[in-house]
Design an enzyme around this catalytic site. Structure first.
Site, mmCIF file in Angstrom:
data_model
loop_
_atom_site.group_PDB
_atom_site.id
_atom_site.type_symbol
_atom_site.label_atom_id
_atom_site.label_comp_id
_atom_site.label_asym_id
_atom_site.label_seq_id
_atom_site.Cartn_x
_atom_site.Cartn_y
_atom_site.Cartn_z
ATOM 1 N N ARG A 101 -3.868 0.982 16.982
ATOM 2 C CA ARG A 101 -2.877 1.275 15.929
ATOM 3 C C ARG A 101 -1.767 2.085 16.569
ATOM 4 O O ARG A 101 -2.010 3.172 17.086
ATOM 5 C CB ARG A 101 -3.514 2.061 14.782
ATOM 6 N N HIS A 128 0.339 -5.557 9.724
ATOM 7 C CA HIS A 128 -0.974 -4.951 9.434
ATOM 8 C C HIS A 128 -1.945 -6.080 9.046
ATOM 9 O O HIS A 128 -2.394 -6.181 7.912
ATOM 10 C CB HIS A 128 -0.820 -3.935 8.308
ATOM 11 N N GLN A 131 -5.548 -5.576 7.299
ATOM 12 C CA GLN A 131 -5.474 -5.233 5.879
ATOM 13 C C GLN A 131 -5.288 -6.495 5.033
ATOM 14 O O GLN A 131 -5.887 -6.645 3.980
ATOM 15 C CB GLN A 131 -4.311 -4.263 5.638
ATOM 16 N N ASP A 218 3.162 -0.924 -1.690
ATOM 17 C CA ASP A 218 2.757 0.004 -0.633
ATOM 18 C C ASP A 218 3.706 1.198 -0.703
ATOM 19 O O ASP A 218 4.704 1.160 -1.438
ATOM 20 C CB ASP A 218 2.851 -0.719 0.734
ATOM 21 N N CYS A 258 -2.872 -1.219 -0.256
ATOM 22 C CA CYS A 258 -3.676 -1.000 0.956
ATOM 23 C C CYS A 258 -4.191 0.434 1.065
ATOM 24 O O CYS A 258 -5.164 0.675 1.775
ATOM 25 C CB CYS A 258 -2.883 -1.392 2.194
ATOM 26 N N ARG A 286 -12.265 -4.131 3.876
ATOM 27 C CA ARG A 286 -11.866 -3.904 5.267
ATOM 28 C C ARG A 286 -13.092 -3.989 6.174
ATOM 29 O O ARG A 286 -13.045 -4.580 7.250
ATOM 30 C CB ARG A 286 -11.215 -2.510 5.430
HETATM 31 N N1 NVA Z 1 2.916 0.709 5.393
HETATM 32 C C1 NVA Z 1 1.968 1.778 5.595
HETATM 33 C C2 NVA Z 1 0.575 1.241 5.587
HETATM 34 C C3 NVA Z 1 -0.486 2.288 5.773
HETATM 35 C C4 NVA Z 1 -1.872 1.722 5.822
HETATM 36 C C5 NVA Z 1 2.261 2.474 6.894
HETATM 37 O O1 NVA Z 1 2.571 1.805 7.877
HETATM 38 O O2 NVA Z 1 2.225 3.709 6.931
HETATM 39 N N1 CP Z 2 -4.966 0.821 4.632
HETATM 40 C C1 CP Z 2 -5.138 1.443 5.801
HETATM 41 O O1 CP Z 2 -4.916 0.895 6.877
HETATM 42 O O2 CP Z 2 -5.589 2.725 5.690
HETATM 43 P P1 CP Z 2 -5.725 3.812 6.848
HETATM 44 O O3 CP Z 2 -4.317 4.189 7.242
HETATM 45 O O4 CP Z 2 -6.465 4.929 6.197
HETATM 46 O O5 CP Z 2 -6.452 3.208 7.993
#
Ligand code: NVA
Ligand code: CP
Length: 299
Positions: A101, A128, A131, A218, A258, A286
């Protein structure tokens, strides 16, 4: 057999996606007791925070008989500037798979190019995909199929929106996006998928949500955009998913997010806690889809 990565939904064919979701469902039902990853280790490289992704990958590896190693990007030499391509080749000598990530999607592509083991995208600024697999499983569980369904995306054209575009193109359902001007999804991803299925974009959330089977949103400021939060809060006024918006959707419509969520910003407390919300199943899924993914790529 060459190693396979999962960096984006189109890395899997439609048939492979269906197979993956079938396996995830079998795992969820408890009908899968194999431990195909015994003796194997997955590295989890995180340059951003996580609750769901970290815990579901760690637990998933354990349940499949393997081991997961949490590697905060701040604490490994990558964070001090060791090149990605060097990190990739070194980690490949110890591990059997890497989940990463991070910020730049190109960094994940470079890691995958230099690693000799499967690489999984656990979120980038662009995509992502894990997800979305969970969202598809939740959709299928709640509505039976995505065939003929309309998905309404309300809010930021972010990594989630881009991944929904990929899923729509791969599986052929209709996707309607409602995004404020200047916050549209990635142009290239939009154009590519709009050639494959029915995709529309508007600035009007009501228009996108009317008759939809799934309403999803989101946060307005993703990880790494903290400094833009106030500007974004202004730009996204009118993009709250509340009961009024949900009433425009199908009576049987479900709400997905998510998580983490900001109640009162992109979603009202009534909707996320309400009867149409499937967010806790979505979070649970997940675990199941990623176990299916790990078993597919690493065994
Ligand atoms: N769009 C959000 C998703 C978090 C799971 C982010 O990238 O922070
Ligand atoms: N939805 C998701 O990816 O959550 P986290 O950021 O907690 O991993």
């Amino acid at each position: 057999m060459p190693k396979r990565d999962f960096l984006a939904i189109p890395d899997f064919s439609r048939a492979e996606l269906v197979q993956l979701l079938d396996l995830a469902q079998e795992m969820k039902r408890g009908g899968y007791t194999k431990r195909p990853l015994a003796g194997k280790t997955l590295g989890l490289v995180f340059a951003k925070s996580s609750t769901r992704t970290r815990v579901s990958f760690e637990v998933g590896m354990f349940q499949l008989g393997g081991h997961a190693l949490f590697l905060s990007a701040r604490d490994i030499q990558l964070g001090r500037g060791e090149p990605i391509r060097d990190t990739a080749r070194v980690l490949s000598r110890y591990l059997d798979g890497i989940m990463i990530r991070t910020f730049a999607h190109a960094d994940v592509e470079e890691l995958a190019r230099y690693a000799s083991i499967p690489v999984i995208n656990g979120l980038t600024d662009l995509l992502h995909p894990c997800q979305i697999l969970a969202d598809l499983q939740t959709l299928r569980e709640s509505l039976g199929t995505w065939e003929g369904k309309v998905i309404a995306w309300i809010g930021d054209g972010n990594n989630m929106a881009n991944s929904w575009l990929n899923a729509a193109g791969s599986l052929g359902f209709e996707l309607r996006l409602a995004c404020p001007e200047g916050y549209e999804p990635n142009h290239e991803i939009f154009e590519r998928n709009a050639k494959l299925t029915k995709i529309s974009i508007t600035e009007d959330p009501d228009e996108a949500a009317t008759g939809a089977h799934v309403v999803t949103t989101d946060v307005w400021a993703s990880m790494g955009q903290e400094e833009e939060a106030e500007v974004r809060r202004q730009a996204f006024q009118g993009y709250l998913v509340d009961e009024k918006l949900m009433q425009l959707a199908q009576p049987s419509a479900i709400f997905l997010h998510c998580l983490p969520a900001h109640r009162g910003e992109e979603v009202s407390d009534e909707v996320i806690e309400g009867p149409q919300s499937r967010v806790w199943d979505e979070a649970e899924n997940r675990l199941h889809v990623q176990k299916a993914l790990l078993a597919t790529l690493m065994s």
